[in-house]
Design an enzyme around this catalytic site. Structure first.
Site, PDB file in Angstrom:
ATOM      1  N   LYS A  18       0.804  -1.228   0.000  1.00 52.16           N
ATOM      2  CA  LYS A  18       0.000   0.000   0.000  1.00 52.16           C
ATOM      3  C   LYS A  18       0.840   1.283   0.000  1.00 52.16           C
ATOM      4  O   LYS A  18       0.470   2.264  -0.648  1.00 52.16           O
ATOM      5  CB  LYS A  18      -0.948   0.017   1.213  1.00 52.16           C
ATOM      6  CG  LYS A  18      -2.056  -1.040   1.104  1.00 52.16           C
ATOM      7  CD  LYS A  18      -3.017  -0.945   2.284  1.00 52.16           C
ATOM      8  CE  LYS A  18      -4.117  -1.984   2.174  1.00 52.16           C
ATOM      9  NZ  LYS A  18      -5.147  -1.819   3.201  1.00 52.16           N
ATOM     10  N   ASP A  25     -10.139   2.674   2.697  1.00 52.25           N
ATOM     11  CA  ASP A  25     -10.297   1.984   3.983  1.00 52.25           C
ATOM     12  C   ASP A  25     -10.994   2.883   5.009  1.00 52.25           C
ATOM     13  O   ASP A  25     -11.804   2.408   5.816  1.00 52.25           O
ATOM     14  CB  ASP A  25      -8.933   1.553   4.540  1.00 52.25           C
ATOM     15  CG  ASP A  25      -8.353   0.373   3.783  1.00 52.25           C
ATOM     16  OD1 ASP A  25      -9.129  -0.430   3.247  1.00 52.25           O
ATOM     17  OD2 ASP A  25      -7.113   0.256   3.724  1.00 52.25           O
TER      18      ASP A  25
END
Ligand code: ATR
Length: 279
Positions: free
Chosen positions: A66, A102
Site C-alpha cells: 500500500k 479503507d
C-alpha cells in the site's frame, strides 16, 4: 474489450475481493472481470508501470504494497496523501491515480451497524498502531472524536503514529492500562491482527466498559471474534470487520466498471459463507 481489474498483494490467495466484485458484476449484469495477481515486492514497480499495457482499468492493493503503490501514483486523493498509502488504483489520461477507501469503508460500516454512533462518542480507545490503525485514527478524527487513547505493544510505533497526526489528541498507553482506559471509553476499536484466524487471541476483559459503549473489530475472520462475542454478551453495540471489507470495495468497482454497487444483506451472506468455509 470488457474492463478488467486486479487485486495485488503478497501473499494474495486469501483475498475475498474477487468474490465481492464478481458478485456485483453479475448482479448488475456488467461485462468485466477481477483477478487475484500475486506480485512479489521486487516486481511491484514493473507491475504498476504496466497496468494499462496488461489491459487493466485498475485494481486494489493490499499488504505489503500500500505504501509503495502510493509513492508510484501520479495523482492521489487527499485521504491517501494523509495516510501515505493507497488501496485502490485506476488509470486516467494515461496516469496512475490512487485512493485510500479503507477510511470511508470503516466509517460506512460503523454508520450501518450503529447509526449516529459519532453523536455519542467522545473518547475512543484504539488497539494497534500499524497501517490499519492509521486509517482508523484518521477516520475517528474526521468525525470529530476528540480523545483517542492508542494502545500498542511497541511504543515507538505509537509515537510514529502520533507524529503523523499532530492535529489529533492521541494518548499512548500499554495494554496494562486498558482496565482504567475502558472505564470511560465510548468506543473501542481493535485494529491489530490479534483474534484473527491463525493469530494469537486478543485477551482483554470488557467488564470495565460503560453499558453505552460500542465495540468494533476490523478482523473479519472469524466473522464474530471473541472480542465481539464478549461485547455482545454484555449487551454492548458491536460492529464487525466484514462491513469494512465490503464498503471499501465499492468505490473501486464504480471507477473500473462504471456503476455504483450496493452492499446488500445477500452480498454479506455470500462473503460470510465463504469466510466461514461453507461455500
Ligand atoms: P496492519 O497494516 O494490518 O495494521 P501491521 O502494520 O503489521 O499491520 O500492524 C499490526 C498491529 O497488530 C500492530 O499494532 C502490532 O503491534 P506492534 O506494533 O507491537 O507489532 C499488533 N500486533 C500483532 N501481533 C501482536 C501480538 N502478538 N501482540 C500484540 N500486538 C500485536
Amino acid at each position: 474489450m470488457s474492463p478488467r481489474a486486479f487485486v495485488i498483494g503478497w501473499p494474495i490467495s486469501h483475498s475475498r475481493s474477487p468474490l465481492i466484485h464478481h458478485y456485483w458484476l453479475e448482479q448488475l449484469g456488467l461485462p468485466g472481470s477481477y483477478a487475484r495477481v500475486p506480485v512479489a515486492p521486487p516486481d511491484l514497480a514493473t507491475f504498476l508501470a504496466n497496468i494499462a499495457v496488461l489491459g487493466f482499468a485498475g485494481g486494489n492493493v493490499t499488504l505489503p504494497h500500500k505504501e509503495k503503490a502510493f509513492a508510484a501514483c501520479a495523482v492521489t486523493t487527499p485521504v491517501a496523501q494523509r495516510l501515505k498509502a493507497v488501496n485502490t488504483l485506476w488509470i486516467e489520461g494515461g496516469q496512475l491515480f490512487g485512493d485510500n477507501t479503507d477510511v470511508a469503508g470503516f466509517l460506512a460500516s460503523l454508520d450501518a451497524d450503529v447509526p449516529d454512533w459519532d453523536k455519542s462518542v467522545d473518547k475512543a480507545v484504539v488497539l494497534g498502531a500499524g497501517g490499519a490503525a492509521r486509517g482508523i485514527v484518521y477516520a475517528l478524527h474526521s468525525r470529530g472524536i476528540r480523545h483517542i487513547a492508542l494502545v500498542n505493544r511497541t511504543r515507538s510505533r505509537g509515537e510514529d503514529l502520533q507524529r503523523q497526526f499532530p492535529e489529533v489528541e492521541i494518548d499512548l498507553a500499554d495494554f496494562a492500562a486498558l482496565p482504567a482506559l475502558l472505564k470511560d471509553a465510548d468506543l473501542l476499536v481493535n485494529t491489530t491482527s490479534l483474534g484473527m484466524v491463525g493469530q494469537p487471541p486478543l485477551d482483554i476483559d470488557l467488564a470495565p466498559l460503560p453499558a453505552k459503549a460500542i465495540v468494533a473489530d476490523i478482523v473479519y475472520a472469524p466473522l464474530e471474534t471473541a472480542l465481539l462475542r464478549q461485547a455482545a454478551a454484555r449487551g454492548l453495540r458491536t460492529s464487525g470487520g466484514l462491513g469494512m471489507l465490503l464498503y471499501q470495495a465499492a468505490p473501486g468497482f464504480a471507477r473500473w466498471f462504471g456503476r455504483e454497487p450496493q452492499v446488500t444483506p445477500d452480498l454479506r451472506a455470500r462473503v460470510a459463507a465463504d469466510i466461514a468455509g461453507k461455500s
